[in-house]
Design a protein around this motif. Structure first.
Motif, PDB file in Angstrom:
ATOM      1  N   ILE A  28       0.490  -1.133  -0.238  1.00 35.07           N
ATOM      2  CA  ILE A  28       0.369  -0.054  -0.174  1.00 35.07           C
ATOM      3  C   ILE A  28       0.819   1.350   0.102  1.00 35.07           C
ATOM      4  O   ILE A  28       0.606   2.293  -0.591  1.00 35.07           O
ATOM      5  CB  ILE A  28      -1.053   0.080   1.182  1.00 35.07           C
ATOM      6  N   LEU A  29       1.637   1.935   0.549  1.00 30.79           N
ATOM      7  CA  LEU A  29       2.837   2.358   1.005  1.00 30.79           C
ATOM      8  C   LEU A  29       3.315   2.695  -0.368  1.00 30.79           C
ATOM      9  O   LEU A  29       3.764   3.984  -1.372  1.00 30.79           O
ATOM     10  CB  LEU A  29       3.585   2.408   1.936  1.00 30.79           C
ATOM     11  N   SER A  30       3.928   1.432  -0.862  1.00 26.76           N
ATOM     12  CA  SER A  30       4.744   1.637  -1.979  1.00 26.76           C
ATOM     13  C   SER A  30       3.655   2.325  -3.532  1.00 26.76           C
ATOM     14  O   SER A  30       4.640   3.433  -4.371  1.00 26.76           O
ATOM     15  CB  SER A  30       5.639   0.136  -2.772  1.00 26.76           C
ATOM     16  N   LEU A  31       2.657   1.560  -3.335  1.00 30.92           N
ATOM     17  CA  LEU A  31       1.697   1.996  -5.097  1.00 30.92           C
ATOM     18  C   LEU A  31       1.117   3.869  -4.091  1.00 30.92           C
ATOM     19  O   LEU A  31       1.466   4.711  -4.996  1.00 30.92           O
ATOM     20  CB  LEU A  31       0.808   1.291  -4.058  1.00 30.92           C
ATOM     21  N   ALA A  32       1.074   4.165  -2.864  1.00 26.12           N
ATOM     22  CA  ALA A  32       0.543   5.000  -2.896  1.00 26.12           C
ATOM     23  C   ALA A  32       1.586   6.542  -3.074  1.00 26.12           C
ATOM     24  O   ALA A  32       1.214   7.230  -3.557  1.00 26.12           O
ATOM     25  CB  ALA A  32      -0.278   5.490  -1.332  1.00 26.12           C
ATOM     26  N   ILE A  33       2.419   6.224  -3.025  1.00 29.65           N
ATOM     27  CA  ILE A  33       3.658   7.278  -2.772  1.00 29.65           C
ATOM     28  C   ILE A  33       4.319   7.292  -3.836  1.00 29.65           C
ATOM     29  O   ILE A  33       4.463   8.365  -4.579  1.00 29.65           O
ATOM     30  CB  ILE A  33       5.204   6.618  -1.676  1.00 29.65           C
ATOM     31  N   GLY A  34       4.148   5.933  -5.037  1.00 30.53           N
ATOM     32  CA  GLY A  34       4.332   6.193  -6.722  1.00 30.53           C
ATOM     33  C   GLY A  34       3.734   7.025  -7.372  1.00 30.53           C
ATOM     34  O   GLY A  34       4.022   7.864  -7.730  1.00 30.53           O
ATOM     35  N   GLN A  35       2.294   6.565  -6.573  1.00 35.61           N
ATOM     36  CA  GLN A  35       0.880   7.426  -7.598  1.00 35.61           C
ATOM     37  C   GLN A  35       0.762   9.202  -7.042  1.00 35.61           C
ATOM     38  O   GLN A  35       1.313   9.962  -8.046  1.00 35.61           O
ATOM     39  CB  GLN A  35      -0.062   7.308  -7.422  1.00 35.61           C
ATOM     40  N   LEU A  36       1.501   9.456  -5.896  1.00 31.80           N
ATOM     41  CA  LEU A  36       1.921  10.475  -5.078  1.00 31.80           C
ATOM     42  C   LEU A  36       2.965  11.277  -5.743  1.00 31.80           C
ATOM     43  O   LEU A  36       2.952  12.645  -6.423  1.00 31.80           O
ATOM     44  CB  LEU A  36       2.240  10.598  -3.905  1.00 31.80           C
ATOM     45  N   LEU A  37       4.170  10.724  -6.132  1.00 34.98           N
ATOM     46  CA  LEU A  37       5.118  10.712  -6.559  1.00 34.98           C
ATOM     47  C   LEU A  37       4.248  11.028  -8.535  1.00 34.98           C
ATOM     48  O   LEU A  37       5.071  12.263  -9.009  1.00 34.98           O
ATOM     49  CB  LEU A  37       6.129  10.144  -6.992  1.00 34.98           C
ATOM     50  N   ILE A  38       4.045  10.627  -9.168  1.00 39.12           N
ATOM     51  CA  ILE A  38       3.637  10.883 -10.542  1.00 39.12           C
ATOM     52  C   ILE A  38       2.930  11.852 -10.579  1.00 39.12           C
ATOM     53  O   ILE A  38       2.825  12.519 -11.684  1.00 39.12           O
ATOM     54  CB  ILE A  38       3.212   9.452 -10.949  1.00 39.12           C
ATOM     55  N   SER A  39       2.278  11.255  -9.714  1.00 38.25           N
ATOM     56  CA  SER A  39       1.106  12.943 -10.115  1.00 38.25           C
ATOM     57  C   SER A  39       1.816  14.362  -9.493  1.00 38.25           C
ATOM     58  O   SER A  39       1.281  15.069 -10.175  1.00 38.25           O
ATOM     59  CB  SER A  39      -0.937  12.899  -8.938  1.00 38.25           C
ATOM     60  N   GLN A  40       2.773  14.313  -8.989  1.00 38.01           N
ATOM     61  CA  GLN A  40       3.240  15.922  -8.908  1.00 38.01           C
ATOM     62  C   GLN A  40       4.355  16.236  -9.965  1.00 38.01           C
ATOM     63  O   GLN A  40       4.764  16.895  -9.765  1.00 38.01           O
ATOM     64  CB  GLN A  40       3.967  15.541  -7.622  1.00 38.01           C
ATOM     65  N   PHE A  41       4.976  14.928 -10.058  1.00 42.16           N
ATOM     66  CA  PHE A  41       6.401  15.274 -10.493  1.00 42.16           C
ATOM     67  C   PHE A  41       6.595  14.869 -12.209  1.00 42.16           C
ATOM     68  O   PHE A  41       6.683  14.334 -12.962  1.00 42.16           O
ATOM     69  CB  PHE A  41       7.709  14.688 -10.068  1.00 42.16           C
ATOM     70  N   GLY A  42       5.402  13.908 -12.253  1.00 46.19           N
ATOM     71  CA  GLY A  42       5.309  13.163 -13.782  1.00 46.19           C
ATOM     72  C   GLY A  42       4.431  13.483 -14.758  1.00 46.19           C
ATOM     73  O   GLY A  42       4.523  14.911 -14.667  1.00 46.19           O
ATOM     74  N   SER A  43       5.297  13.289 -15.810  1.00 49.81           N
ATOM     75  CA  SER A  43       4.397  14.151 -17.129  1.00 49.81           C
ATOM     76  C   SER A  43       3.561  13.791 -17.652  1.00 49.81           C
ATOM     77  O   SER A  43       3.235  12.518 -17.338  1.00 49.81           O
ATOM     78  CB  SER A  43       5.938  14.158 -18.295  1.00 49.81           C
ATOM     79  N   ALA A  44       2.567  14.503 -18.491  1.00 51.64           N
ATOM     80  CA  ALA A  44       1.326  13.945 -18.765  1.00 51.64           C
ATOM     81  C   ALA A  44       1.589  13.850 -20.098  1.00 51.64           C
ATOM     82  O   ALA A  44       0.562  12.920 -20.740  1.00 51.64           O
ATOM     83  CB  ALA A  44       0.779  15.620 -19.431  1.00 51.64           C
ATOM     84  N   THR A  45       2.438  14.073 -20.739  1.00 49.69           N
ATOM     85  CA  THR A  45       2.337  12.817 -22.648  1.00 49.69           C
ATOM     86  C   THR A  45       2.627  11.193 -22.587  1.00 49.69           C
ATOM     87  O   THR A  45       2.590  11.067 -21.540  1.00 49.69           O
ATOM     88  CB  THR A  45       4.170  12.992 -22.926  1.00 49.69           C
ATOM     89  N   GLU A  46       1.186  10.723 -23.384  1.00 49.83           N
ATOM     90  CA  GLU A  46       1.042   9.755 -22.954  1.00 49.83           C
ATOM     91  C   GLU A  46       2.283   8.888 -23.285  1.00 49.83           C
ATOM     92  O   GLU A  46       3.203   9.424 -24.554  1.00 49.83           O
ATOM     93  CB  GLU A  46      -0.408   9.395 -23.745  1.00 49.83           C
ATOM     94  N   GLY A  47       2.431   7.623 -22.623  1.00 50.26           N
ATOM     95  CA  GLY A  47       3.225   6.229 -24.425  1.00 50.26           C
ATOM     96  C   GLY A  47       5.082   6.988 -23.575  1.00 50.26           C
ATOM     97  O   GLY A  47       5.804   6.290 -22.421  1.00 50.26           O
ATOM     98  N   GLU A  48       5.083   7.570 -22.235  1.00 50.81           N
ATOM     99  CA  GLU A  48       5.983   7.558 -21.350  1.00 50.81           C
ATOM    100  C   GLU A  48       5.915   7.360 -20.839  1.00 50.81           C
ATOM    101  O   GLU A  48       5.020   6.984 -19.255  1.00 50.81           O
ATOM    102  CB  GLU A  48       6.358   8.978 -20.560  1.00 50.81           C
ATOM    103  N   SER A  49       7.043   6.139 -19.434  1.00 49.36           N
ATOM    104  CA  SER A  49       7.384   5.557 -18.344  1.00 49.36           C
ATOM    105  C   SER A  49       7.480   6.592 -17.217  1.00 49.36           C
ATOM    106  O   SER A  49       8.281   7.201 -16.921  1.00 49.36           O
ATOM    107  CB  SER A  49       7.890   4.606 -18.840  1.00 49.36           C
ATOM    108  N   ASN A  50       6.609   6.120 -16.475  1.00 47.06           N
ATOM    109  CA  ASN A  50       7.146   6.253 -14.786  1.00 47.06           C
ATOM    110  C   ASN A  50       8.415   5.399 -13.987  1.00 47.06           C
ATOM    111  O   ASN A  50       7.402   5.697 -12.937  1.00 47.06           O
ATOM    112  CB  ASN A  50       5.792   6.942 -14.459  1.00 47.06           C
ATOM    113  N   PHE A  51       8.790   4.780 -14.427  1.00 46.46           N
ATOM    114  CA  PHE A  51       9.131   3.384 -13.589  1.00 46.46           C
ATOM    115  C   PHE A  51       9.610   4.485 -12.656  1.00 46.46           C
ATOM    116  O   PHE A  51       9.887   3.384 -11.816  1.00 46.46           O
ATOM    117  CB  PHE A  51      10.215   3.148 -14.390  1.00 46.46           C
ATOM    118  N   THR A  52      10.666   5.243 -12.481  1.00 45.74           N
ATOM    119  CA  THR A  52      11.908   5.572 -11.512  1.00 45.74           C
ATOM    120  C   THR A  52      10.952   5.624 -11.052  1.00 45.74           C
ATOM    121  O   THR A  52      11.680   5.990  -9.587  1.00 45.74           O
ATOM    122  CB  THR A  52      12.362   6.746 -12.371  1.00 45.74           C
ATOM    123  N   PHE A  53       9.831   6.616 -10.552  1.00 48.83           N
ATOM    124  CA  PHE A  53       8.741   7.014  -9.693  1.00 48.83           C
ATOM    125  C   PHE A  53       8.302   5.667  -8.592  1.00 48.83           C
ATOM    126  O   PHE A  53       8.353   6.328  -7.445  1.00 48.83           O
ATOM    127  CB  PHE A  53       7.800   7.691 -10.049  1.00 48.83           C
TER     128      PHE A  53
END
Length: 170
Positions: A28-53
């Protein structure tokens, strides 16, 4: 460390609860933190990977889960689990030196015989707690060799406690 009788049912029940809680909390923590990082710092372009986040989320989730687990280990609920964990660490320390200790025990070295006796007693306890009965016969036969060797040198092995500092002799 002193060998202590542990209620196997309580140990297994508490261990299962802790394992399930750790895994669920970590996920739960991993998913929540990953999603939080993606929502805050992820790019909006489709097809880009958010693997790092997501990877950062997993790392942070693991760190938080491990921290919580380490802080809880002194709680009475963890008494049996923490005891077995400490015992396994001590067994590992002894195991790393068994190649030097066992020949000395066969020569009648008192300290080596005591170490090996404690080692086999502690292994038997952990094997029983973890339902590892497959290797119990081999363990008992190895322990009997140490007991026979002690008897040959007129020693009584009733040691139920062990100080890790003794290992520094080997």
């Amino acid at each position: 460390m002193t060998l202590t009788d542990i209620n196997k049912d309580i140990y297994r029940k508490h261990l299962n609860v802790v394992i399930v809680s750790f895994v669920l909390g970590f996920a739960i923590l991993s998913l929540a933190i990953g999603q939080l990082l993606i929502s805050q710092f992820g790019s909006a372009t489709e097809g880009e990977s958010n693997f790092t986040f997501n990877l950062i989320g997993v790392a942070i989730g693991l760190a938080i889960s491990a921290f919580i687990l380490s802080r809880c280990r002194q709680h009475p609920y963890f008494k049996e689990i923490y005891y077995v964990w400490q015992l396994k660490q001590l067994q590992n320390a002894i195991y790393r030196k068994v190649a030097k200790i066992k020949p000395k025990a066969m020569e009648g070295d008192v300290t080596a015989l005591q170490i090996m006796d404690f080692y086999y007693r502690s292994l038997a306890q952990v094997y029983q707690l973890d339902n590892n009965t497959l290797t119990m016969n081999e363990l008992e036969s190895n322990h009997q060799i140490i007991k026979d060797k002690a008897e040959q040198y007129r020693m009584t092995l009733t040691q139920t406690s062990f100080d890790k500092a003794v290992l520094s002799q080997f």
